[in-house]
Design a protein around this motif. Structure first.
Motif, PDB file in Angstrom:
ATOM      1  N   VAL A  42       1.282  -1.507   0.170  1.00 45.06           N
ATOM      2  CA  VAL A  42       0.016  -0.228  -0.129  1.00 45.06           C
ATOM      3  C   VAL A  42       1.202   1.047  -0.102  1.00 45.06           C
ATOM      4  O   VAL A  42       0.631   2.389  -0.604  1.00 45.06           O
ATOM      5  CB  VAL A  42      -0.847   0.029   1.118  1.00 45.06           C
ATOM      6  CG1 VAL A  42      -1.745   1.129   1.028  1.00 45.06           C
ATOM      7  CG2 VAL A  42      -1.872  -1.067   0.931  1.00 45.06           C
ATOM      8  N   SER A  43       2.564   1.076   0.874  1.00 45.02           N
ATOM      9  CA  SER A  43       2.715   2.605   0.634  1.00 45.02           C
ATOM     10  C   SER A  43       2.779   2.553  -0.865  1.00 45.02           C
ATOM     11  O   SER A  43       4.342   4.077  -1.235  1.00 45.02           O
ATOM     12  CB  SER A  43       4.234   2.272   1.550  1.00 45.02           C
ATOM     13  OG  SER A  43       5.125   1.213   1.245  1.00 45.02           O
ATOM     14  N   ARG A  44       3.687   1.670  -1.955  1.00 42.52           N
ATOM     15  CA  ARG A  44       3.996   2.211  -3.244  1.00 42.52           C
ATOM     16  C   ARG A  44       3.192   2.637  -3.619  1.00 42.52           C
ATOM     17  O   ARG A  44       3.388   2.894  -4.772  1.00 42.52           O
ATOM     18  CB  ARG A  44       4.361   0.799  -2.956  1.00 42.52           C
ATOM     19  CG  ARG A  44       6.148   0.004  -2.703  1.00 42.52           C
ATOM     20  CD  ARG A  44       5.580  -0.928  -3.560  1.00 42.52           C
ATOM     21  NE  ARG A  44       6.747  -1.755  -2.553  1.00 42.52           N
ATOM     22  CZ  ARG A  44       6.582  -3.564  -2.581  1.00 42.52           C
ATOM     23  NH1 ARG A  44       5.179  -3.626  -3.414  1.00 42.52           N
ATOM     24  NH2 ARG A  44       7.061  -3.949  -1.386  1.00 42.52           N
ATOM     25  N   ILE A  45       1.696   2.629  -3.633  1.00 38.93           N
ATOM     26  CA  ILE A  45       0.477   3.099  -4.425  1.00 38.93           C
ATOM     27  C   ILE A  45       1.075   4.563  -3.683  1.00 38.93           C
ATOM     28  O   ILE A  45       0.330   4.874  -3.061  1.00 38.93           O
ATOM     29  CB  ILE A  45      -0.894   2.139  -4.152  1.00 38.93           C
ATOM     30  CG1 ILE A  45      -0.224   0.886  -4.498  1.00 38.93           C
ATOM     31  CG2 ILE A  45      -1.599   3.081  -4.792  1.00 38.93           C
ATOM     32  CD1 ILE A  45      -1.817  -0.013  -4.487  1.00 38.93           C
ATOM     33  N   SER A  46      -0.183   5.596  -4.683  1.00 39.15           N
ATOM     34  CA  SER A  46       0.149   6.799  -4.403  1.00 39.15           C
ATOM     35  C   SER A  46      -1.274   6.882  -3.921  1.00 39.15           C
ATOM     36  O   SER A  46      -2.278   6.131  -4.145  1.00 39.15           O
ATOM     37  CB  SER A  46      -0.302   7.603  -5.637  1.00 39.15           C
ATOM     38  OG  SER A  46      -1.061   7.858  -7.235  1.00 39.15           O
ATOM     39  N   ARG A  47      -1.954   7.748  -3.202  1.00 40.31           N
ATOM     40  CA  ARG A  47      -3.051   8.173  -2.565  1.00 40.31           C
ATOM     41  C   ARG A  47      -4.306   8.644  -3.487  1.00 40.31           C
ATOM     42  O   ARG A  47      -5.058   7.819  -2.606  1.00 40.31           O
ATOM     43  CB  ARG A  47      -2.463   9.195  -1.597  1.00 40.31           C
ATOM     44  CG  ARG A  47      -4.233  10.104  -0.701  1.00 40.31           C
ATOM     45  CD  ARG A  47      -4.126  10.986  -0.468  1.00 40.31           C
ATOM     46  NE  ARG A  47      -4.937  11.792   0.797  1.00 40.31           N
ATOM     47  CZ  ARG A  47      -5.607  11.360   1.942  1.00 40.31           C
ATOM     48  NH1 ARG A  47      -4.738  11.318   2.335  1.00 40.31           N
ATOM     49  NH2 ARG A  47      -6.753  11.746   2.691  1.00 40.31           N
ATOM     50  N   GLU A  48      -3.619   8.165  -4.729  1.00 38.52           N
ATOM     51  CA  GLU A  48      -5.075   9.012  -5.053  1.00 38.52           C
ATOM     52  C   GLU A  48      -5.188   7.905  -6.179  1.00 38.52           C
ATOM     53  O   GLU A  48      -6.217   7.712  -6.094  1.00 38.52           O
ATOM     54  CB  GLU A  48      -4.682  10.118  -6.917  1.00 38.52           C
ATOM     55  CG  GLU A  48      -4.380  11.579  -6.547  1.00 38.52           C
ATOM     56  CD  GLU A  48      -3.324  12.188  -5.772  1.00 38.52           C
ATOM     57  OE1 GLU A  48      -2.366  11.101  -5.634  1.00 38.52           O
ATOM     58  OE2 GLU A  48      -3.141  12.871  -4.940  1.00 38.52           O
ATOM     59  N   GLU A  49      -4.810   6.741  -6.516  1.00 40.15           N
ATOM     60  CA  GLU A  49      -4.515   5.700  -6.817  1.00 40.15           C
ATOM     61  C   GLU A  49      -5.911   4.595  -5.936  1.00 40.15           C
ATOM     62  O   GLU A  49      -6.341   4.444  -6.098  1.00 40.15           O
ATOM     63  CB  GLU A  49      -3.298   4.898  -7.135  1.00 40.15           C
ATOM     64  CG  GLU A  49      -3.418   3.312  -7.616  1.00 40.15           C
ATOM     65  CD  GLU A  49      -4.281   3.098  -9.244  1.00 40.15           C
ATOM     66  OE1 GLU A  49      -4.721   2.392  -9.448  1.00 40.15           O
ATOM     67  OE2 GLU A  49      -4.597   4.421  -9.869  1.00 40.15           O
ATOM     68  N   LEU A  50      -4.924   4.851  -4.411  1.00 39.82           N
ATOM     69  CA  LEU A  50      -6.052   4.293  -2.958  1.00 39.82           C
ATOM     70  C   LEU A  50      -7.204   4.875  -3.598  1.00 39.82           C
ATOM     71  O   LEU A  50      -8.048   3.759  -3.491  1.00 39.82           O
ATOM     72  CB  LEU A  50      -5.211   4.393  -2.360  1.00 39.82           C
ATOM     73  CG  LEU A  50      -3.767   4.303  -1.971  1.00 39.82           C
ATOM     74  CD1 LEU A  50      -3.119   4.202  -0.945  1.00 39.82           C
ATOM     75  CD2 LEU A  50      -3.972   2.114  -1.983  1.00 39.82           C
ATOM     76  N   GLU A  51      -7.271   6.185  -3.558  1.00 43.26           N
ATOM     77  CA  GLU A  51      -8.682   6.286  -3.195  1.00 43.26           C
ATOM     78  C   GLU A  51      -9.531   6.432  -4.545  1.00 43.26           C
ATOM     79  O   GLU A  51     -10.225   5.741  -4.512  1.00 43.26           O
ATOM     80  CB  GLU A  51      -8.204   8.096  -3.616  1.00 43.26           C
ATOM     81  CG  GLU A  51      -8.226   8.540  -1.982  1.00 43.26           C
ATOM     82  CD  GLU A  51      -7.874   9.806  -1.714  1.00 43.26           C
ATOM     83  OE1 GLU A  51      -8.102  11.067  -3.540  1.00 43.26           O
ATOM     84  OE2 GLU A  51      -8.155  10.639  -1.675  1.00 43.26           O
ATOM     85  N   ASP A  52      -8.972   6.361  -5.544  1.00 41.21           N
ATOM     86  CA  ASP A  52      -9.764   5.728  -6.611  1.00 41.21           C
ATOM     87  C   ASP A  52     -10.319   4.266  -7.384  1.00 41.21           C
ATOM     88  O   ASP A  52     -10.856   3.547  -6.909  1.00 41.21           O
ATOM     89  CB  ASP A  52      -8.770   5.616  -8.636  1.00 41.21           C
ATOM     90  CG  ASP A  52      -8.224   6.968  -8.551  1.00 41.21           C
ATOM     91  OD1 ASP A  52      -9.168   8.491  -8.032  1.00 41.21           O
ATOM     92  OD2 ASP A  52      -8.273   7.404  -9.594  1.00 41.21           O
TER      93      ASP A  52
END
Length: 79
Positions: A42-52
């Motif tokens: 999860v830490s490797r993924i951007s916040r925007e991608e996680l939100e999407d």
């Protein structure tokens, strides 16, 4: 000679404990190790991608619930 209707009627119930893979050579990771790996991913993924991803899964969950309710209503309604 009368045969019983159910040949297993006299058997005692047995609890199914399932197969514990951790007990067989440690094939399954501990939950702590799984948590660490998940946090790293999860830490490797951007916040925007996680939100999407979250919003897509949330919308999909809502659609699946609606579909399940429709199916339940079909089952309940008379034919």
């Amino acid at each position: 000679m009368s045969a019983p209707a159910d040949e297993t009627a006299g058997d005692l119930p047995v609890r199914d404990v399932g197969l514990n893979l951790a007990g067989i050579g440690g094939l399954q990771e501990s939950s702590a190790a799984q948590n660490v790996k998940a946090r790293q991913a999860v830490s490797r993924i951007s916040r925007e991608e996680l939100e999407d991803r979250f919003l897509r899964l949330h919308d999909e969950n809502i659609l699946l619930k609606q579909h399940a309710h429709k199916q339940e209503d079909k089952i309940k309604s008379p034919i």
